[in-house]
Design an enzyme around this catalytic site. Structure first.
Site, PDB file in Angstrom:
ATOM      1  N   GLU A   1     -54.632   9.531 -23.546  1.00 54.81           N
ATOM      2  CA  GLU A   1     -54.675   9.958 -22.145  1.00 54.81           C
ATOM      3  C   GLU A   1     -54.289  11.424 -21.976  1.00 54.81           C
ATOM      4  O   GLU A   1     -54.683  12.070 -21.023  1.00 54.81           O
ATOM      5  CB  GLU A   1     -53.743   9.075 -21.308  1.00 54.81           C
ATOM      6  CG  GLU A   1     -54.479   8.100 -20.408  1.00 54.81           C
ATOM      7  CD  GLU A   1     -55.505   7.276 -21.170  1.00 54.81           C
ATOM      8  OE1 GLU A   1     -56.679   7.280 -20.753  1.00 54.81           O
ATOM      9  OE2 GLU A   1     -55.149   6.640 -22.182  1.00 54.81           O
TER      10      GLU A   1
ATOM     11  N   PRO B   1     -59.768  19.493 -20.215  1.00 55.79           N
ATOM     12  CA  PRO B   1     -60.515  19.737 -18.972  1.00 55.79           C
ATOM     13  C   PRO B   1     -59.771  20.670 -18.015  1.00 55.79           C
ATOM     14  O   PRO B   1     -60.367  21.189 -17.074  1.00 55.79           O
ATOM     15  CB  PRO B   1     -60.664  18.345 -18.348  1.00 55.79           C
ATOM     16  CG  PRO B   1     -60.312  17.370 -19.408  1.00 55.79           C
ATOM     17  CD  PRO B   1     -59.444  18.068 -20.394  1.00 55.79           C
TER      18      PRO B   1
ATOM     19  N   ARG C   1     -71.575  31.403 -34.785  1.00 54.79           N
ATOM     20  CA  ARG C   1     -72.925  31.962 -34.823  1.00 54.79           C
ATOM     21  C   ARG C   1     -72.986  33.399 -34.312  1.00 54.79           C
ATOM     22  O   ARG C   1     -74.008  34.068 -34.458  1.00 54.79           O
ATOM     23  CB  ARG C   1     -73.928  31.055 -34.101  1.00 54.79           C
ATOM     24  CG  ARG C   1     -73.697  30.890 -32.644  1.00 54.79           C
ATOM     25  CD  ARG C   1     -74.622  29.845 -32.053  1.00 54.79           C
ATOM     26  NE  ARG C   1     -76.016  30.272 -31.999  1.00 54.79           N
ATOM     27  CZ  ARG C   1     -76.458  31.282 -31.256  1.00 54.79           C
ATOM     28  NH1 ARG C   1     -75.621  31.968 -30.503  1.00 54.79           N
ATOM     29  NH2 ARG C   1     -77.724  31.608 -31.256  1.00 54.79           N
TER      30      ARG C   1
HETATM   31  C1  6SD Z   1     -56.897  13.752 -24.409  1.00 52.96           C
HETATM   32  C2  6SD Z   1     -58.790  15.150 -24.540  1.00 52.96           C
HETATM   33  C3  6SD Z   1     -59.126  16.440 -24.919  1.00 52.96           C
HETATM   34  C4  6SD Z   1     -59.529  14.506 -23.563  1.00 52.96           C
HETATM   35  C5  6SD Z   1     -61.966  17.175 -22.613  1.00 52.96           C
HETATM   36  C6  6SD Z   1     -62.241  18.523 -22.587  1.00 52.96           C
HETATM   37  C7  6SD Z   1     -63.296  18.682 -21.714  1.00 52.96           C
HETATM   38  N1  6SD Z   1     -63.903  19.818 -21.310  1.00 52.96           N
HETATM   39  N2  6SD Z   1     -63.622  17.515 -21.251  1.00 52.96           N
HETATM   40  N3  6SD Z   1     -62.821  16.583 -21.802  1.00 52.96           N
HETATM   41  C8  6SD Z   1     -60.887  16.472 -23.306  1.00 52.96           C
HETATM   42  C9  6SD Z   1     -60.156  17.101 -24.293  1.00 52.96           C
HETATM   43  C10 6SD Z   1     -60.593  15.167 -22.932  1.00 52.96           C
HETATM   44  O1  6SD Z   1     -57.746  14.551 -25.171  1.00 52.96           O
END
Ligand code: 6SD
Length: 246
Positions: free
Chosen positions: A115, A88, A153
């Site tokens: 986490e 994120p 794609r």
């Molecule tokens: C801890 C994760 C990996 C947890 C994720 C990526 C997005 N855009 N939202 N959530 C995410 C990625 C959450 O591993």
């Protein structure tokens, strides 16, 4: 194009990769996907991939060692291609980023879980961080599949259609016009007359206007970035005028 996915849950990714267009793209040699289970590069008896955070607090952190070992075993040291971490905290994934990635011969996708991941992975192994949207998931597997899907794609031949992705929403910068297929009348709801007319210029104009209307209604932010024809501009001015009449 080759993709390598590094994950603790390869079995989550496998079915999506085997189905439909991505399955066919692999059979046709247009893309190749390596699915790598990070756990298989652990060297301890219990195959541990996570541990408690230094400094305390809740949750578990993905250990650096198995991730480095896995990525370097498959891709060398330093890795032969960009290593994208799905997080994120990354830059937002858009069609423009998908186009950028589709020009690469090889891309690695690293899926975190738990986490979070040990910061040294981010600092010393990862070359790019991507977020698929402002919401929090349990792991990077779905984001990795989203990136792989959107990039694949764009590779010529992956879509059955010879026109490929050129009509897509976001390729044009507009949302797509409405689609209809048989029958002409379904529960009394009819296909717009113009689509049955055989007048291709009129159909093209109608589709363009529907795309403009949808974009104006739902995503006016997209219109600001766009190069519009004089006809497009007149159509949007009409929409704006009709609205102020209400
Ligand atoms: C801890 C994760 C990996 C947890 C994720 C990526 C997005 N855009 N939202 N959530 C995410 C990625 C959450 O591993």
């Amino acid at each position: 194009m080759r993709f390598d996915i590094f994950t603790l849950f390869p079995e989550v990714c496998a079915p999506y990769l085997q189905a439909s267009m991505l399955g066919r793209a692999q059979q046709n040699g247009l893309i190749a996907v390596g699915l790598h289970d990070i756990r298989s590069w652990t060297t301890d008896r219990h195959h541990v991939t996570d541990d408690a955070p230094y400094g305390g607090g809740g949750g578990m952190v993905m250990k650096a060692e198995p991730v480095f070992t896995a990525v370097e075993a498959v891709l060398g040291s330093p890795p032969v291609c960009p290593v994208v971490l799905l997080t994120p905290q990354g830059r937002t994934f858009t069609q423009a980023v998908a186009m950028e990635f589709s020009r690469l011969p090889h891309l690695a996708l690293l899926c975190g879980h738990y986490e979070g991941i040990d910061e040294r992975i981010r600092q010393h192994l990862v070359t790019d961080e991507i977020s698929v949207g402002d919401y929090v998931l349990t792991g990077g597997e779905l984001p990795a599949l989203i990136v792989l899907d959107a990039v694949s794609r764009l590779i010529p031949g992956v879509l059955g259609d010879p026109d490929g992705a050129q009509d897509d929403s976001f390729a044009s910068g507009l949302l797509e016009y409405p689609h209809y297929t048989r029958p002409v009348s379904f529960r009394g709801w009819n296909v717009p007359e113009v689509l049955l007319s055989g007048n291709h210029a009129q159909i093209a104009r109608w589709r363009r206007e529907q795309a403009l209307l949808r974009t104006w209604q739902r995503r006016p932010d997209l219109l600001e970035k766009l190069e519009l024809s004089e006809k497009d501009r007149q159509f949007l001015q009409r929409l704006a005028a009709e609205q102020t009449d209400l």
